[in-house]
Design a protein around this motif. Structure first.
Motif, mmCIF file in Angstrom:
data_model
loop_
_atom_site.group_PDB
_atom_site.id
_atom_site.type_symbol
_atom_site.label_atom_id
_atom_site.label_comp_id
_atom_site.label_asym_id
_atom_site.label_seq_id
_atom_site.Cartn_x
_atom_site.Cartn_y
_atom_site.Cartn_z
ATOM 1 N N GLU A 234 0.817 -1.223 0.000
ATOM 2 C CA GLU A 234 0.000 0.000 0.000
ATOM 3 C C GLU A 234 0.847 1.268 0.000
ATOM 4 O O GLU A 234 0.325 2.353 -0.266
ATOM 5 C CB GLU A 234 -0.948 -0.006 1.204
ATOM 6 C CG GLU A 234 -2.006 -1.111 1.115
ATOM 7 C CD GLU A 234 -2.993 -1.088 2.274
ATOM 8 O OE1 GLU A 234 -2.773 -0.342 3.246
ATOM 9 O OE2 GLU A 234 -3.988 -1.835 2.188
ATOM 10 N N THR A 235 2.113 1.158 0.356
ATOM 11 C CA THR A 235 2.951 2.364 0.442
ATOM 12 C C THR A 235 4.275 2.167 -0.285
ATOM 13 O O THR A 235 4.737 1.038 -0.490
ATOM 14 C CB THR A 235 3.275 2.719 1.915
ATOM 15 O OG1 THR A 235 4.155 1.707 2.437
ATOM 16 C CG2 THR A 235 2.028 2.809 2.759
ATOM 17 N N PHE A 254 -1.043 0.224 -3.766
ATOM 18 C CA PHE A 254 -0.035 1.224 -4.130
ATOM 19 C C PHE A 254 0.103 1.315 -5.659
ATOM 20 O O PHE A 254 0.334 2.390 -6.202
ATOM 21 C CB PHE A 254 1.314 0.877 -3.494
ATOM 22 C CG PHE A 254 2.413 1.838 -3.860
ATOM 23 C CD1 PHE A 254 2.346 3.174 -3.485
ATOM 24 C CD2 PHE A 254 3.510 1.409 -4.592
ATOM 25 C CE1 PHE A 254 3.359 4.067 -3.832
ATOM 26 C CE2 PHE A 254 4.522 2.303 -4.946
ATOM 27 C CZ PHE A 254 4.444 3.631 -4.564
#
Ligand code: C2E
Ligand code: CA
Ligand code: CA
Ligand code: CA
Length: 274
Positions: A234-235, A254
């Motif tokens: 996600e990051t 992401f």
């Protein structure tokens, strides 16, 4: 009827009956949903970080219920298994996913999730062959994702089917690796092509425990000569950390959430020019 003698059964009965009724209705809806074309496949990219390219997509099932709206597979797949429609639904997924993937660049694969129940069907391999033949997709572009629950009842039949899949040139992946309750024994009885590191280990990479697990899984995949993919990225921080640990294939919000097929050219372009 109150067999417990303390009255508690009587209190819960109406609520339980309502729940059961709701479930029966959903099961009937599910049976009708295939014919009325309420299912749709969404696609989420696998990204090769080193080459900055989309290596493939995972097909994720969606149900657009006429009254209840979008229902997530986590909610209706167990029902489909109970209602006995998982086999037909699984065949629909295979055929739809292969047909869609046959329009993509040759370098991109398609991943399809199989429920353990589908392995009980005597026609699973024939269904896969038919999906490939109908779509013209090369077997080497089809990936099959299974979970550890497939090995809860260690049957030779399951291993035979998995070996047949590999013999046909399919890629067989272990999904959600490390979250099931089965032992690792199956890894010595069948060689998976790929391990997918579950998103629960990726979520909090600041935790020393999770880094240790991720490192161990990547090491295991290297020594057993399996590919490895990290899910739930996600990051940017998670991406960098996993890349540093030696994992180059990733999937997660992401890069892109699962998207309908019309959006895939845009998804591919966005990831390529990042
Ligand atoms: P899965 O195979 O582990 O799929 C990954 C799930 O995580 C998907 O949820 C996906 O949308 C979600 N996800 C992807 N990236 C991220 C992220 O960065 N963060 C977070 N929080 N989540 C992310 P989805 O689509 O709701 O599917 C849930 C599960 O339903 C799947 O888990 C799979 O086990 C099952 N499923 C989906 N489609 C099918 C199908 O066609 N057949 C079968 N048998 N099962 C399916
Ligand atoms: Ca999956
Ligand atoms: Ca997964
Ligand atoms: Ca999962």
């Amino acid at each position: 009827e109150d067999r417990t003698g303390n009255g508690s059964f009587r209190v819960f009965e109406p609520a339980m009956r309502a729940k059961l009724k709701q479930r029966r209705e959903m099961e009937l809806d599910l049976k009708a949903a295939l014919d009325s074309e309420e299912f749709e496949l969404y696609y989420q990219p696998f990204v090769d970080i080193v080459d900055k390219r989309v290596s493939g997509f995972e097909a994720l099932l969606r149900w657009r219920h006429p009254q209840k709206g979008m229902i997530s597979p986590g909610d209706f797949i167990p029902l489909a298994e109970e209602a006995g429609v998982i086999e037909r639904l699984g065949i629909w997924c295979l055929e739809t996913a292969c047909t869609e993937a046959s329009t993509w660049p040759q370098s991109m694969t398609i991943s399809v999730n199989l429920s353990p129940m589908q392995f009980k069907s005597p026609t699973l391999l024939a269904d896969i062959d038919r999906a490939l033949a109908k779509s013209g997709l090369a077997a080497s572009r089809l990936q099959i994702e299974v979970t550890e629950s497939l090995f809860l009842d260690e049957s030779d039949r399951v291993l035979d089917i998995l070996r047949e899949m590999r013999r046909r040139g399919l890629t067989v992946s272990m999904d959600d690796f490390g979250t099931g309750y089965s032992s690792l024994g199956y890894l010595s009885r069948f060689s998976f092509n790929k391990l997918k590191i579950d998103q629960s280990f990726v979520r909090d990479l600041e935790r020393a425990e999770n880094i240790a697990i991720v490192r161990a899984v990547i090491g295991l995949s290297k020594s057993l000569k399996m590919q490895v993919l990290a899910e739930g990225i996600e990051t940017e921080g998670q991406m960098r950390r996993l890349l540093a640990e030696g994992c180059r294939e990733m999937q997660g919000y992401f890069f892109s959430t699962p998207q309908p097929k019309e959006e895939l050219p845009r998804v591919i372009a966005d990831i390529t020019k990042r």
